[in-house]
Design a protein around this motif. Structure first.
Motif, PDB file in Angstrom:
ATOM      1  N   GLN A 134     -26.215  33.429  10.431  1.00 34.99           N
ATOM      2  CA  GLN A 134     -24.843  33.013  10.128  1.00 34.99           C
ATOM      3  C   GLN A 134     -24.190  33.991   9.149  1.00 34.99           C
ATOM      4  N   TYR A 135     -24.970  34.426   8.164  1.00 35.79           N
ATOM      5  CA  TYR A 135     -24.452  35.392   7.193  1.00 35.79           C
ATOM      6  C   TYR A 135     -24.220  36.742   7.877  1.00 35.79           C
ATOM      7  N   ALA A 138     -21.079  36.635  10.032  1.00 30.01           N
ATOM      8  CA  ALA A 138     -19.869  36.690   9.212  1.00 30.01           C
ATOM      9  C   ALA A 138     -19.627  38.100   8.691  1.00 30.01           C
ATOM     10  N   LEU A 143     -15.929  39.434   7.240  1.00 31.43           N
ATOM     11  CA  LEU A 143     -15.531  38.412   6.262  1.00 31.43           C
ATOM     12  C   LEU A 143     -16.116  38.741   4.892  1.00 31.43           C
ATOM     13  N   ARG A 145     -17.506  37.837   1.046  1.00 30.12           N
ATOM     14  CA  ARG A 145     -18.526  36.834   0.699  1.00 30.12           C
ATOM     15  C   ARG A 145     -17.907  35.471   0.422  1.00 30.12           C
ATOM     16  N   THR A 148     -16.984  33.890   3.695  1.00 33.83           N
ATOM     17  CA  THR A 148     -18.216  33.511   4.401  1.00 33.83           C
ATOM     18  C   THR A 148     -18.728  32.183   3.886  1.00 33.83           C
ATOM     19  N   VAL A 152     -17.848  29.512   6.713  1.00 33.78           N
ATOM     20  CA  VAL A 152     -19.029  29.517   7.584  1.00 33.78           C
ATOM     21  C   VAL A 152     -20.172  28.694   7.002  1.00 33.78           C
TER      22      VAL A 152
END
Length: 238
Positions: A134-135, A138, A143, A145, A148, A152
């Motif tokens: 997922q990180y 992003a 995106l 931080r 994110t 997300v």
């Protein structure tokens, strides 16, 4: 009118208004403390995931201390200890200034830091459920931080953390009774006053029991609704 109804009424000789004010103050204290505790707990969880060893250790030490102390002792340390410390400080730099910490503020801070210590564990557990992909996704979208986290990661965290957050709310709701020892007129203190004055201990303590039970039941339904809402769109396992 039966005697017990007269004692619980809102008219002359009744304690209904006092109990209502006490219950309202209990709810107010819990509602003010809860966002502080949950939000601070989230920051503690972020600190424990930090790359900085100093930040991680400071957060771990904070949670270790306030999870280990009894809530009542924490309340006394904030209400009396901090107040004495501030008076000593101001006596040295600004003689004549008298510092008084309101009981409500002391209750919010003391119960809030304890709540935050436990909330950090809830958030940390939720973080483990978010896949690293997922990180990475992003980051691939460009995106930053903070976006994110907000767009997300956090929605996924909240869905997983909600049951634990609901339990922390119920614990906090019960812990608000501790502030009666610093003369804050919440539900338990008003119940004690009514029972002591009328000598009808069973009547007033069972009434307080019913009020707490009602608040807990409503709270449980609210969090159950929030959990169902947060799970919308997820495929349920058979």
């Amino acid at each position: 009118m039966p005697e017990f109804l007269n004692l619980l009424s809102f008219g002359n000789g009744g304690w209904g208004y006092e109990l209502f004010k006490g219950a309202l103050l209990t709810l107010t204290l819990a509602l003010v403390t809860f966002p502080f505790g949950i939000g601070f707990g989230f920051l503690l969880a972020l600190a424990q995931r930090s790359r900085s060893k100093v930040t991680r250790n400071a957060s771990l030490a904070f949670t270790w201390v306030f999870k280990g102390l009894p809530e009542l002792l924490t309340l006394f340390l904030v209400f009396y200890g901090v107040q004495i410390g501030m008076r000593s400080l101001f006596a040295a730099i600004a003689p004549g200034i008298i510092i008084e910490i309101p009981a409500f503020l002391a209750g919010v801070v003391a119960l809030g830091v304890v709540n935050a210590s436990y909330a950090s564990e809830v958030w940390l557990g939720a973080f483990t459920t978010v896949p690293h992909g997922q990180y990475a996704a992003a980051a691939a979208l460009g995106l930053p931080r903070h976006l994110t986290m907000r767009l997300v990661v956090f929605p996924q965290l909240l869905r997983v953390a909600l049951p634990g957050i609901g339990n922390l709310w119920l614990v906090l709701l019960k812990d608000t009774s501790l502030v009666s020892v610093i003369s804050l007129a919440e539900l338990m203190r008003m119940t004690q006053a009514a029972a002591g004055t009328t000598k009808q201990y069973f009547l007033f303590y069972i009434t307080a029991f019913m009020i707490y039970l009602l608040i807990s039941a409503v709270s449980g339904e609210v969090f159950a609704y929030l959990e169902r809402r947060s799970a919308r769109g997820l495929e349920r396992e058979a």
